[in-house]
Scaffold this motif. Structure first.
Motif, PDB file in Angstrom:
ATOM      1  N   GLU A   1      42.081  48.922  37.925  1.00 32.15           N
ATOM      2  CA  GLU A   1      41.699  47.923  37.073  1.00 32.15           C
ATOM      3  C   GLU A   1      42.865  47.058  36.485  1.00 32.15           C
ATOM      4  OE1 GLU A   1      39.496  50.340  34.172  1.00 32.15           O
ATOM      5  OE2 GLU A   1      37.729  50.009  35.218  1.00 32.15           O
ATOM      6  N   ARG A   2      43.810  47.772  36.210  1.00 31.73           N
ATOM      7  CA  ARG A   2      45.317  47.247  35.779  1.00 31.73           C
ATOM      8  C   ARG A   2      45.752  46.196  37.034  1.00 31.73           C
ATOM      9  NH1 ARG A   2      47.960  45.551  31.588  1.00 31.73           N
ATOM     10  NH2 ARG A   2      50.042  46.171  31.229  1.00 31.73           N
ATOM     11  N   GLU A   3      45.577  46.450  38.237  1.00 32.15           N
ATOM     12  CA  GLU A   3      46.218  45.963  39.148  1.00 32.15           C
ATOM     13  C   GLU A   3      45.361  44.669  39.441  1.00 32.15           C
ATOM     14  OE1 GLU A   3      46.906  46.114  44.266  1.00 32.15           O
ATOM     15  OE2 GLU A   3      46.275  47.852  43.247  1.00 32.15           O
ATOM     16  N   ILE A   4      44.230  44.690  39.323  1.00 31.98           N
ATOM     17  CA  ILE A   4      43.306  43.463  39.244  1.00 31.98           C
ATOM     18  C   ILE A   4      43.741  42.299  38.131  1.00 31.98           C
ATOM     19  CG2 ILE A   4      41.137  42.545  39.116  1.00 31.98           C
ATOM     20  CD1 ILE A   4      40.126  44.852  40.818  1.00 31.98           C
ATOM     21  N   ALA A   5      43.648  42.888  36.839  1.00 32.53           N
ATOM     22  CA  ALA A   5      43.779  41.927  35.714  1.00 32.53           C
ATOM     23  C   ALA A   5      45.437  41.509  36.104  1.00 32.53           C
ATOM     24  CB  ALA A   5      43.913  42.968  34.635  1.00 32.53           C
ATOM     25  N   LEU A   6      46.377  42.181  36.423  1.00 27.43           N
ATOM     26  CA  LEU A   6      47.565  41.579  36.188  1.00 27.43           C
ATOM     27  C   LEU A   6      47.826  40.558  37.449  1.00 27.43           C
ATOM     28  CD1 LEU A   6      49.813  44.939  35.785  1.00 27.43           C
ATOM     29  CD2 LEU A   6      49.752  42.885  34.293  1.00 27.43           C
ATOM     30  N   ASN A   7      47.208  40.968  38.830  1.00 26.26           N
ATOM     31  CA  ASN A   7      47.404  39.863  39.777  1.00 26.26           C
ATOM     32  C   ASN A   7      46.618  38.609  39.648  1.00 26.26           C
ATOM     33  OD1 ASN A   7      49.072  41.058  42.110  1.00 26.26           O
ATOM     34  ND2 ASN A   7      48.201  42.923  41.743  1.00 26.26           N
ATOM     35  N   LYS A   8      45.500  38.741  38.915  1.00 30.65           N
ATOM     36  CA  LYS A   8      44.622  37.385  38.868  1.00 30.65           C
ATOM     37  C   LYS A   8      45.596  36.451  37.903  1.00 30.65           C
ATOM     38  CE  LYS A   8      39.862  38.768  39.207  1.00 30.65           C
ATOM     39  NZ  LYS A   8      38.560  39.104  38.595  1.00 30.65           N
ATOM     40  N   ARG A   9      46.818  36.925  37.249  1.00 33.24           N
ATOM     41  CA  ARG A   9      47.613  35.963  36.716  1.00 33.24           C
ATOM     42  C   ARG A   9      48.235  34.817  37.386  1.00 33.24           C
ATOM     43  NH1 ARG A   9      52.096  39.385  33.886  1.00 33.24           N
ATOM     44  NH2 ARG A   9      52.000  40.141  36.008  1.00 33.24           N
ATOM     45  N   LEU A  10      48.390  35.239  38.914  1.00 30.96           N
ATOM     46  CA  LEU A  10      48.962  34.555  39.679  1.00 30.96           C
ATOM     47  C   LEU A  10      48.033  34.040  41.182  1.00 30.96           C
ATOM     48  CD1 LEU A  10      52.345  36.275  39.565  1.00 30.96           C
ATOM     49  CD2 LEU A  10      52.101  33.656  39.154  1.00 30.96           C
ATOM     50  N   THR A  11      47.035  34.754  41.211  1.00 31.73           N
ATOM     51  CA  THR A  11      46.024  34.499  42.238  1.00 31.73           C
ATOM     52  C   THR A  11      44.840  33.875  41.909  1.00 31.73           C
ATOM     53  OG1 THR A  11      45.065  36.685  42.325  1.00 31.73           O
ATOM     54  CG2 THR A  11      47.466  36.327  43.370  1.00 31.73           C
ATOM     55  N   GLU A  12      44.085  33.238  42.925  1.00 32.39           N
ATOM     56  CA  GLU A  12      42.608  32.833  42.692  1.00 32.39           C
ATOM     57  C   GLU A  12      41.735  33.342  43.821  1.00 32.39           C
ATOM     58  OE1 GLU A  12      43.221  28.482  42.735  1.00 32.39           O
ATOM     59  OE2 GLU A  12      44.415  28.436  41.026  1.00 32.39           O
ATOM     60  N   ASP A  13      40.747  33.979  43.327  1.00 26.15           N
ATOM     61  CA  ASP A  13      39.741  34.361  44.365  1.00 26.15           C
ATOM     62  C   ASP A  13      40.361  35.400  45.677  1.00 26.15           C
ATOM     63  OD1 ASP A  13      36.956  34.300  44.959  1.00 26.15           O
ATOM     64  OD2 ASP A  13      37.554  32.690  46.698  1.00 26.15           O
ATOM     65  N   LEU A  14      41.181  36.148  45.071  1.00 28.51           N
ATOM     66  CA  LEU A  14      41.993  37.116  46.019  1.00 28.51           C
ATOM     67  C   LEU A  14      41.606  38.518  45.608  1.00 28.51           C
ATOM     68  CD1 LEU A  14      43.442  37.686  48.582  1.00 28.51           C
ATOM     69  CD2 LEU A  14      45.690  37.681  47.042  1.00 28.51           C
ATOM     70  N   TYR A  15      41.656  38.860  44.313  1.00 22.70           N
ATOM     71  CA  TYR A  15      41.302  39.972  43.809  1.00 22.70           C
ATOM     72  C   TYR A  15      40.060  40.132  43.281  1.00 22.70           C
ATOM     73  CZ  TYR A  15      45.963  41.648  44.286  1.00 22.70           C
ATOM     74  OH  TYR A  15      47.358  42.160  44.932  1.00 22.70           O
ATOM     75  N   LEU A  16      39.014  40.874  43.939  1.00 24.17           N
ATOM     76  CA  LEU A  16      37.526  40.525  43.595  1.00 24.17           C
ATOM     77  C   LEU A  16      36.842  41.602  42.790  1.00 24.17           C
ATOM     78  CD1 LEU A  16      36.409  40.025  47.345  1.00 24.17           C
ATOM     79  CD2 LEU A  16      37.029  38.416  45.419  1.00 24.17           C
ATOM     80  N   GLY A  17      37.563  42.871  42.611  1.00 22.72           N
ATOM     81  CA  GLY A  17      36.919  43.715  41.584  1.00 22.72           C
ATOM     82  C   GLY A  17      37.245  45.251  42.206  1.00 22.72           C
TER      83      GLY A  17
END
Length: 337
Positions: free
Chosen positions: A63-79
């Motif tokens: 969950e942490r990986e997704i939250a942090l990476n969504k700061r810099l990516t769009e539509d890449l980390y899905l859940g």
């Protein structure tokens, strides 16, 4: 999960999409690559710098990986998708079956768009570098400022290279021992000499919650660049001086023989977010590049230790030697001032 269970997932498991999965393994993860999606499963390991030892911790860090990476990516980390055991078989996703692990679900991207793949083809353009600098500078401007960090943490991490000296001396050549000893000596002297500079940068807000692993393999060069795979497992590796952050990318470009792109990135970035304004700060940037080359040398040495065959071991050691030589070049720049 265990390697045996992962193999069973690959050969007889069920996925949200029909696919022919391929496994890529790192020292901390199993990455299962499908036709359109990727599933990253954390290994149940506990090292000094991370702890994935329990199911609860692996879920938390997914969950942490997704939250942090969504700061810099769009539509890449899905859940986060559970990995379930049902009727003796393994399933990713779904509602039935015992949850035995968790995975980070990502959209699969053509690796031809990865910066490290594009560099040897000379397909990274000035506009790519400008857009990337804009993305990183904007991110750094708005990410959280950290005011309570150990100023000597980087020195300790730099000195860790000494633990790899025996294998590097034995496997490459004895001169590497002198290179490592001198680099550690210069690092210790530099950090103590510049404690006021480090303190001022901490107090002035240049230490921030960054990406932490910003190198060319972790960047997709879309028109809107997508840096991915930031460090989620240890805050200290991510909460760093912004110069330390961009030093990793610039060192990586230097190592690829593209100092022109490295210099261009610094120019664009510094125009947008003036984090390097004085000769002393430029020296700090060079020091951070030496640190990043140091870390790459150490990581490749560790990979050589666990290589499956002599050819693989030799390749990792060759890369490690290259980074040690690059580290030495940076250290020489520090020592010449």
């Amino acid at each position: 999960m265990t390697k045996e269970q992962i193999n069973k997932l690959l050969t007889a498991g069920q996925f949200p999409e029909p696919c022919n999965p391929v496994l890529v393994e790192t020292h901390i993860s199993w990455v299962v690559i499908g036709d359109h999606y990727v599933y990253k499963i954390k290994k149940p390991v506990h090292y000094s710098f991370l702890d994935f030892s329990t199911l609860e911790k692996r879920k938390f860090y997914c969950e942490r990986e997704i939250a942090l990476n969504k700061r810099l990516t769009e539509d890449l980390y899905l859940g986060v998708q559970p990995v379930r055991l049902l009727s003796g078989g393994y399933i990713i996703g779904g509602e039935k079956g015992e949850i035995v692990d968790f995975s980070v679900e990502m959209r699969k991207i053509d690796n031809d768009l990865q910066m490290d793949v594009m560099l040897p083809k000379n397909s990274v353009t000035k506009d790519d570098i400008r857009r990337l600098a804009e993305k990183i500078a904007s991110f750094h401007k708005h990410t959280t400022i950290m005011y309570d960090k150990d100023l000597f943490d980087i020195q300790k991490k730099f000195n860790d290279l000494g633990s790899e000296k025996p294998i590097l001396i034995e496997s490459i050549n004895r001169s590497m021992g002198a290179v490592i000893d001198r680099a550690i000596k210069v690092s210790n002297e530099f950090t103590h000499k510049n404690i006021s500079l480090l303190t001022n940068r901490l107090n002035n807000g240049y230490v921030r919650d960054c990406h932490g692993d910003l190198h060319t393999r972790n960047i997709f060069l879309f028109p809107n660049p997508q840096p991915f795979d930031c460090i989620e497992f240890n805050d200290d590796y991510r909460q760093i001086d912004v110069l330390n952050e961009i030093a990793f990318l610039c060192m990586d470009l230097d190592a690829a023989g593209r100092q022109d792109l490295s210099d261009l990135f610094v120019k664009f970035y510094n125009d947008l977010f003036p984090a390097m304004r004085t000769a002393e700060e430029y020296q700090l940037f060079v020091y951070y590049k030496s640190y990043r080359a140091n870390i790459r040398a150490k990581v490749n040495s560790l990979r050589a230790r666990s290589a499956g065959n002599e050819t693989e071991k030799t390749d990792w050691l060759r890369q490690s030697e290259g980074y040690l030589k690059l580290m030495e070049q940076y250290i020489n720049l520090l020592n010449s001032e």
